[in-house]
Scaffold this active site. Structure first.
Site, PDB file in Angstrom:
ATOM      1  N   GLY A   9       0.841  -1.190   0.000  1.00 12.29           N
ATOM      2  CA  GLY A   9       0.000   0.000   0.000  1.00 12.29           C
ATOM      3  C   GLY A   9       0.875   1.238   0.000  1.00 12.29           C
ATOM      4  N   GLY A  10       0.270   2.360  -0.262  1.00  7.69           N
ATOM      5  CA  GLY A  10       1.001   3.612  -0.297  1.00  7.69           C
ATOM      6  C   GLY A  10       1.449   4.050   1.083  1.00  7.69           C
ATOM      7  N   SER A  11       2.276   5.045   1.098  1.00  7.19           N
ATOM      8  CA  SER A  11       2.759   5.640   2.340  1.00  7.19           C
ATOM      9  C   SER A  11       1.574   6.099   3.185  1.00  7.19           C
ATOM     10  CB  SER A  11       3.661   6.827   1.995  1.00  7.19           C
ATOM     11  OG  SER A  11       4.104   7.470   3.152  1.00  7.19           O
ATOM     12  N   SER A  12       1.641   5.852   4.473  1.00  6.95           N
ATOM     13  CA  SER A  12       0.627   6.277   5.446  1.00  6.95           C
ATOM     14  C   SER A  12      -0.730   5.601   5.256  1.00  6.95           C
ATOM     15  CB  SER A  12       0.457   7.803   5.443  1.00  6.95           C
ATOM     16  OG  SER A  12       1.686   8.425   5.762  1.00  6.95           O
ATOM     17  N   ASP A  36      10.719   0.220   5.088  1.00  7.80           N
ATOM     18  CA  ASP A  36      11.361   1.276   5.884  1.00  7.80           C
ATOM     19  C   ASP A  36      12.569   0.730   6.651  1.00  7.80           C
ATOM     20  OD1 ASP A  36       9.533   3.138   5.002  1.00  7.80           O
ATOM     21  OD2 ASP A  36       8.262   3.004   6.783  1.00  7.80           O
TER      22      ASP A  36
END
Length: 177
Positions: A9-12, A36
């Site tokens: 999924g995308g960031s955040s 990360d």
């Protein structure tokens, strides 16, 4: 039996929080690794050249060949841990789309993988991004849909209106089917 759970999924979007909820709710121990973790393990010099990982002021991410080499080694290492008996949850951002999935497929060949799409509306992800001090503004919006293009999943969850616990519960049910 599922040996690897990959959350894309995308960031955040809530991947890490879902991964932690899964770890805490599954009856057997699962290791958790994130893209990360790989980025944080790299020397600062990797962020200063085009061959490393360029993070644009606009939230863009451009992985270069040196980054790709280290990323490939990391993925193969995780595959070997699973082959030695570890169960693993991965939280990743498929910046290169289908190519990213294919890279994981190569590294995890012969293993049972559950592919999970973690969706979040770009407005909600952007609001989360602003609350966090470790994010580049614009990254969440840029990645919210782009990381899912052309990717097939075993299950999709949406954190826009569903809690991480609810999403983890849905994934857990899929594991035990």
């Amino acid at each position: 039996m599922v040996q690897v759970i990959i959350l894309n999924g995308g960031s955040s979007s809530g991947k890490t929080t879902i991964a932690k909820c899964l770890q805490n709710s599954l009856h057997t121990p699962w290791l958790r690794f994130s893209i990360d973790d790989l980025i944080n393990a790299m020397p600062e010099s990797m962020f200063k050249t085009a061959s490393g990982l360029k993070l644009g002021d606009d939230g863009s991410v451009s992985p270069g060949p040196e980054f790709r080499t280290l990323e490939s080694a990391w993925k193969y290492g995780i595959g070997e841990m699973v082959r030695k008996g570890a169960l693993v949850i991965i939280d990743d951002v498929f910046i290169s789309g289908v190519e990213a999935r294919q890279s994981w497929e190569t590294s995890l060949k012969g293993l049972e993988v559950l592919w999970v799409g973690v969706y979040c509306a770009s407005t909600a992800a952007s609001a989360r991004e602003k609350q966090r001090k470790d994010r580049t503004e614009g990254m969440a919006a840029a990645q919210a849909e782009a990381v899912h293009i052309g990717i097939d999943y075993d299950i999709k969850v949406d954190t826009t209106h569903h809690s991480p616990e609810s999403c983890a519960g849905k994934i857990k049910k899929k594991i035990h089917q």
